[in-house]
Design an enzyme around this catalytic site. Sequence first.
Site, PDB file in Angstrom:
ATOM      1  N   LYS A   1      -0.063  10.076   0.745  1.00 56.23           N
ATOM      2  CA  LYS A   1       0.825   9.406  -0.220  1.00 56.23           C
ATOM      3  C   LYS A   1       0.717  10.051  -1.603  1.00 56.23           C
ATOM      4  CE  LYS A   1      -1.017   5.333   0.247  1.00 56.23           C
ATOM      5  NZ  LYS A   1      -2.057   5.631   1.248  1.00 56.23           N
ATOM      6  N   SER A   2      -0.505  10.169  -2.099  1.00 56.59           N
ATOM      7  CA  SER A   2      -0.703  10.712  -3.437  1.00 56.59           C
ATOM      8  C   SER A   2      -0.348  12.191  -3.493  1.00 56.59           C
ATOM      9  CB  SER A   2      -2.149  10.501  -3.896  1.00 56.59           C
ATOM     10  OG  SER A   2      -2.426   9.121  -4.018  1.00 56.59           O
TER      11      SER A   2
ATOM     12  N   ASP B   1      -0.904   4.697  -5.052  1.00 56.35           N
ATOM     13  CA  ASP B   1      -1.628   4.013  -3.975  1.00 56.35           C
ATOM     14  C   ASP B   1      -1.209   2.559  -3.733  1.00 56.35           C
ATOM     15  OD1 ASP B   1      -3.386   4.457  -1.838  1.00 56.35           O
ATOM     16  OD2 ASP B   1      -4.967   3.360  -2.867  1.00 56.35           O
TER      17      ASP B   1
ATOM     18  N   GLY C   1       1.933   4.465   3.636  1.00 58.77           N
ATOM     19  CA  GLY C   1       1.143   5.073   4.701  1.00 58.77           C
ATOM     20  C   GLY C   1      -0.303   4.637   4.601  1.00 58.77           C
TER      21      GLY C   1
ATOM     22  N   HIS D   1       0.879  -1.168   0.000  1.00 59.10           N
ATOM     23  CA  HIS D   1       0.000   0.000   0.000  1.00 59.10           C
ATOM     24  C   HIS D   1       0.917   1.218   0.000  1.00 59.10           C
ATOM     25  CE1 HIS D   1      -3.584   2.260   1.992  1.00 59.10           C
ATOM     26  NE2 HIS D   1      -3.497   2.493   0.700  1.00 59.10           N
TER      27      HIS D   1
ATOM     28  N   GLY E   1      -5.416   8.158   3.202  1.00 57.02           N
ATOM     29  CA  GLY E   1      -5.611   9.528   3.637  1.00 57.02           C
ATOM     30  C   GLY E   1      -4.399  10.168   4.299  1.00 57.02           C
TER      31      GLY E   1
ATOM     32  N   GLU F   1      -4.941   9.224  -8.826  1.00 53.04           N
ATOM     33  CA  GLU F   1      -6.105   9.855  -8.209  1.00 53.04           C
ATOM     34  C   GLU F   1      -5.691  11.181  -7.594  1.00 53.04           C
ATOM     35  OE1 GLU F   1      -9.489   9.271  -4.764  1.00 53.04           O
ATOM     36  OE2 GLU F   1      -8.152   7.590  -5.228  1.00 53.04           O
TER      37      GLU F   1
ATOM     38  N   ARG G   1      13.316  14.743  15.012  1.00 55.56           N
ATOM     39  CA  ARG G   1      14.207  15.870  14.744  1.00 55.56           C
ATOM     40  C   ARG G   1      15.597  15.363  14.374  1.00 55.56           C
ATOM     41  NH1 ARG G   1      16.253  20.573  18.773  1.00 55.56           N
ATOM     42  NH2 ARG G   1      17.333  21.772  17.183  1.00 55.56           N
TER      43      ARG G   1
END
Length: 147
Positions: A33-34, A51, A27, A12, A30, A75, A104
């Site tokens: 990623k895209s 995706d 990830g 994924h 939502g 998408e 960090r």
Amino acid sequence: MSIPSLSSETLHASCVAIGGRAVLISGRSGSGKSDLALRLIDRGASLVSDDYSIVRRIGKRLRASAPPNIAGKFEVRGLGLLDFEALSDAPVCLMVDLARQAERMPVANEQVLIAGLKVPVIAVASLEASAPIKVELALARFGLALE
């Protein structure tokens, strides 16, 4: 008796190629990623897959491509499913894990095992304005070299 590792996995993860070197962006749904892939494409990267990505082990190298049903599709939230020029069979050199907390001062040389091979992995906060630049810097500094 040892169990052989997989020679391929479907992840994924979106995937782009920067200078011919594939970066997997993993990830949850939502997580951005895209969005991160689109910003990298805007900076000159090439789409490999959006995706989901198929990663195959060929010798001592991992190669990424899109599943056939989504090859060349991207998408874009708010615009829908668009046709994009896409690469296939790109050598995997880095993974960006959006599920990890970006530290960090991260531990150097973190790796993830994919299809039996180790790949450098970094954490990035995907929606930060600097995220695409951080991915490019990480690829240059930590990414696997092309052979």
